[in-house]
Design a protein around this motif. Structure first.
Motif, short mmCIF file in Angstrom:
data_model
loop_
_atom_site.label_atom_id
_atom_site.label_comp_id
_atom_site.label_asym_id
_atom_site.label_seq_id
_atom_site.Cartn_x
_atom_site.Cartn_y
_atom_site.Cartn_z
N ALA A 38 19.30 25.34 154.89
CA ALA A 38 20.25 24.84 153.89
C ALA A 38 19.93 23.40 153.46
CB ALA A 38 21.68 24.92 154.43
N SER A 39 19.11 22.70 154.24
CA SER A 39 18.74 21.33 153.87
C SER A 39 17.86 21.31 152.63
CB SER A 39 17.99 20.66 155.02
OG SER A 39 16.70 21.25 155.18
N GLU A 40 17.28 22.48 152.30
CA GLU A 40 16.43 22.62 151.11
C GLU A 40 15.14 21.80 151.16
OE1 GLU A 40 18.90 22.15 147.65
OE2 GLU A 40 19.98 24.01 148.08
N LEU A 41 14.81 21.25 152.33
CA LEU A 41 13.51 20.59 152.47
C LEU A 41 12.47 21.69 152.72
CD1 LEU A 41 11.85 17.88 152.95
CD2 LEU A 41 12.20 18.32 155.38
N PRO A 42 11.48 21.84 151.82
CA PRO A 42 10.47 22.88 152.07
C PRO A 42 9.76 22.62 153.41
CG PRO A 42 10.25 21.98 149.84
CD PRO A 42 11.21 21.09 150.58
N ILE A 43 9.52 23.69 154.16
CA ILE A 43 8.88 23.55 155.48
C ILE A 43 7.53 22.85 155.33
CG2 ILE A 43 8.02 24.81 157.49
CD1 ILE A 43 10.01 27.07 156.67
N SER A 44 6.83 23.17 154.23
CA SER A 44 5.49 22.60 154.04
C SER A 44 5.55 21.08 153.78
CB SER A 44 4.79 23.30 152.88
OG SER A 44 5.61 23.21 151.72
N ASP A 45 6.73 20.54 153.48
CA ASP A 45 6.87 19.10 153.28
C ASP A 45 7.08 18.33 154.59
OD1 ASP A 45 6.67 19.57 150.61
OD2 ASP A 45 8.63 18.74 150.05
N ILE A 46 7.36 19.05 155.68
CA ILE A 46 7.61 18.35 156.95
C ILE A 46 6.32 17.67 157.41
CG2 ILE A 46 8.30 18.59 159.38
CD1 ILE A 46 9.87 21.09 158.58
N ASN A 47 6.40 16.37 157.69
CA ASN A 47 5.22 15.65 158.20
C ASN A 47 5.14 15.91 159.71
OD1 ASN A 47 3.14 14.00 158.84
ND2 ASN A 47 3.90 12.23 157.66
N SER A 48 4.56 17.04 160.06
CA SER A 48 4.60 17.48 161.46
C SER A 48 3.69 16.65 162.36
CB SER A 48 4.26 18.96 161.56
OG SER A 48 3.04 19.22 160.90
N THR A 49 2.84 15.77 161.76
CA THR A 49 2.01 14.89 162.60
C THR A 49 2.88 13.91 163.39
OG1 THR A 49 1.76 13.22 160.87
CG2 THR A 49 0.11 14.95 160.94
N VAL A 85 4.01 24.62 159.81
CA VAL A 85 3.98 23.25 160.38
C VAL A 85 2.71 23.00 161.19
CG1 VAL A 85 6.50 22.98 160.35
CG2 VAL A 85 5.39 23.84 162.43
N GLN A 86 2.03 24.07 161.60
CA GLN A 86 0.77 23.90 162.34
C GLN A 86 -0.37 23.46 161.42
OE1 GLN A 86 0.38 27.69 164.34
NE2 GLN A 86 0.88 26.79 166.33
N LYS A 87 -0.21 23.63 160.11
CA LYS A 87 -1.30 23.27 159.20
C LYS A 87 -1.62 21.78 159.30
CE LYS A 87 -1.17 27.02 155.92
NZ LYS A 87 0.01 27.58 155.28
N LYS A 88 -0.56 20.93 159.38
CA LYS A 88 -0.79 19.49 159.49
C LYS A 88 -0.98 19.04 160.93
CE LYS A 88 1.86 18.42 155.34
NZ LYS A 88 3.25 18.36 154.93
N ASN A 89 -0.47 19.83 161.88
CA ASN A 89 -0.55 19.45 163.29
C ASN A 89 -0.73 20.70 164.15
OD1 ASN A 89 -0.21 18.64 165.90
ND2 ASN A 89 1.80 17.69 165.61
N PRO A 90 -1.99 21.04 164.45
CA PRO A 90 -2.24 22.28 165.19
C PRO A 90 -1.67 22.28 166.62
CG PRO A 90 -4.28 21.05 164.83
CD PRO A 90 -3.22 20.35 164.06
N PHE A 91 -1.27 21.10 167.13
CA PHE A 91 -0.74 21.02 168.49
C PHE A 91 0.78 21.20 168.55
CE2 PHE A 91 -4.70 18.60 168.70
CZ PHE A 91 -5.30 19.22 169.78
N ILE A 92 1.42 21.24 167.39
CA ILE A 92 2.89 21.25 167.38
C ILE A 92 3.42 22.53 168.04
CG2 ILE A 92 3.22 22.39 165.14
CD1 ILE A 92 5.24 19.49 165.32
N GLN A 93 4.53 22.40 168.77
CA GLN A 93 5.18 23.57 169.35
C GLN A 93 6.54 23.73 168.68
OE1 GLN A 93 4.87 23.38 173.72
NE2 GLN A 93 2.92 24.40 173.36
#
Ligand SMILES: *[C@@H]1O[C@H](CO)[C@@H](O)[C@H](O)[C@H]1NC(C)=O
Ligand SMILES: *[C@@H]1O[C@H](CO)[C@@H](O)[C@H](O)[C@H]1NC(C)=O
Ligand SMILES: *[C@@H]1O[C@H](CO)[C@@H](O)[C@H](O)[C@H]1NC(C)=O
Length: 376
Positions: A38-49, A85-93
């Motif tokens: 509902a936050s409407e932030l696209p998942i691909s915009d998350i700076n997962s680094t 979210v793994q695209k920017k950070n392959p180590f993210i869990q």
């Protein structure tokens, strides 16, 4: 001998290489935040680094079967969450978070009270985690605050069975155990009722301590205040008091992850000339962007300050920030507050921190401050 030396050097440099790729290999750390559709932030915009863990919120609980369900409209996003979210950070869990502030606590209380419904919940939660590529499961109930000794005892039994099921699933699938976490009240006791600390210690990887919402216009209409003060000289309601109670109750600091609110609360001042922490107020502000209950994201607070030229202060006693313009007063965690809280968490030996939520941050400012402070 020469060969052994060669091997030694190979592993030595390989380890250094790995440590540089992912500093948390050296010392487990949790730099986490929640995301919700509902936050409407696209998942691909998350700076997962900026994170080691991300929580995808929320899966629900079917009132009849007591099985975990993902709302149909959220299924595509939840299924894509981890790989995105793994695209920017392959180590993210990633963890699937179940529950949420609007969930019905009576269904959860009923679920934990019976072996059969506990099993329905547990088995379906593991199925959803594996089917969608999550690394773990997070229990996030408004119920986080059980009301009776029996409910607390049931929660302890539930955690035992959840861990046993995760261990058994890992043995049969040959995959690493799913992480298990829970969001909990800011203190280990509430109304003299204690959380099942021994069960939490044995069964959960960590708890997310919701160290915020201490003061808000809904329950402090008549005066402004720090919504998530690190210290409070006149009460025991503060981040530091809550963390100390958790540790004092026997939970290792290494199982504690402290919550950082990426939002604040907005009050209406009675007199624009009285604008400190604790100034007279008359409920929540009607300023644009302020939600029901008076909450407002850090991003919108920055917008408000930019638009109005509001004064912006840091209070080192409570460790909070606030801004005011005309009769509007907002208390919140800005970058200075976040840095002070993350330093506190490091000094206490906590496992890490989490932010609620990624979409409320302003251009990754708080997430970046938290991450840099933890690394420094
Ligand atoms: C994401 O965070 C990293 C680390 O702070 C930063 O270098 C990068 O610029 C950020 N990316 C975006 C798109 O904000
Ligand atoms: C919560 O669930 C219970 C049991 O299903 C139901 O009786 C109750 O009306 C629900 N409450 C709300 C606020 O939806
Ligand atoms: C605050 O009060 C309003 C109005 O009574 C209510 O609609 C809202 O749900 C409350 N919010 C919280 C967070 O309790």
């Amino acid at each position: 001998m020469a060969f052994q030396n060669l091997l030694f050097f190979f592993f030595f440099f390989f380890s250094i290489f790995l440590l540089q790729l992912q500093p948390s290999i050296g010392k487990p750390t949790v730099k986490a935040a929640y995301w919700f559709p509902a936050s409407e932030l696209p998942i691909s915009d998350i700076n997962s680094t900026l994170f080691t863990h991300l929580f995808c919120a929320f899966a629900a609980l079917d009132s009849h079967s007591k099985q975990v369900t993902i709302p149909p409209s959220d299924q595509p996003a939840f299924a894509a969450f981890t790989t995105t979210v793994q695209k920017k950070n392959p180590f993210i869990q990633t963890l699937l978070s179940i529950g949420g502030g609007n969930s019905n606590s009576s269904i959860f209380i009923a679920m934990v009270s019976q072996p059969k419904t506990r099993k329905n919940f547990i088995d379906s939660s593991i199925r959803h985690a594996r089917a969608n590529g999550f690394f773990g499961l997070d229990l996030d109930w408004d119920w986080e605050y059980p009301k009776t000794t029996q409910e607390m005892a049931n929660l302890g039994i539930f955690f035992n069975e959840w861990r046993a099921a995760v261990v058994s699933e890992s043995r049969s699938s040959g995959r690493p155990q799913l992480l298990l976490t829970a969001a909990v009240y800011f203190s280990a006791t509430r109304d003299s009722l204690s959380y099942p600390i021994q069960s939490i210690r044995r069964n959960l990887d960590w708890v997310n301590v919701m160290a915020y919402d201490f003061l808000a216009p809904n329950w402090s209409r008549d005066s402004t205040g720090a919504p998530a003060a690190l210290y409070n000289p006149s009460s025991h309601i503060s981040v530091s008091d809550g963390i100390n109670v958790w540790i004092g109750a026997g939970l290792s600091a290494r199982k504690i992850v402290v919550g950082l609110p990426f939002y604040g609360y907005a009050w209406k001042l009675v007199d624009p000339n009285q604008h400190g922490v604790g100034a007279p107020a008359s409920g929540q502000s009607t300023e644009q962007g302020v939600a029901s209950g008076g909450s407002i994201s850090y991003r919108q607070i920055k917008e408000f300050i930019g638009k109005t030229g509001a004064a912006w202060e840091y209070d080192p006693t409570f460790v909070t920030e606030y801004c005011y313009s005309g009769s509007t007063w907002m208390g919140f965690d800005g970058a200075r507050t976040v840095a002070a809280k993350v330093s506190f968490a490091k000094d206490k030996g906590l496992l890490g921190y989490f932010g609620w939520s990624v979409s409320a941050d302003n251009d990754w400012e708080l997430s970046q401050t938290a991450s840099q402070t933890w690394n420094s």
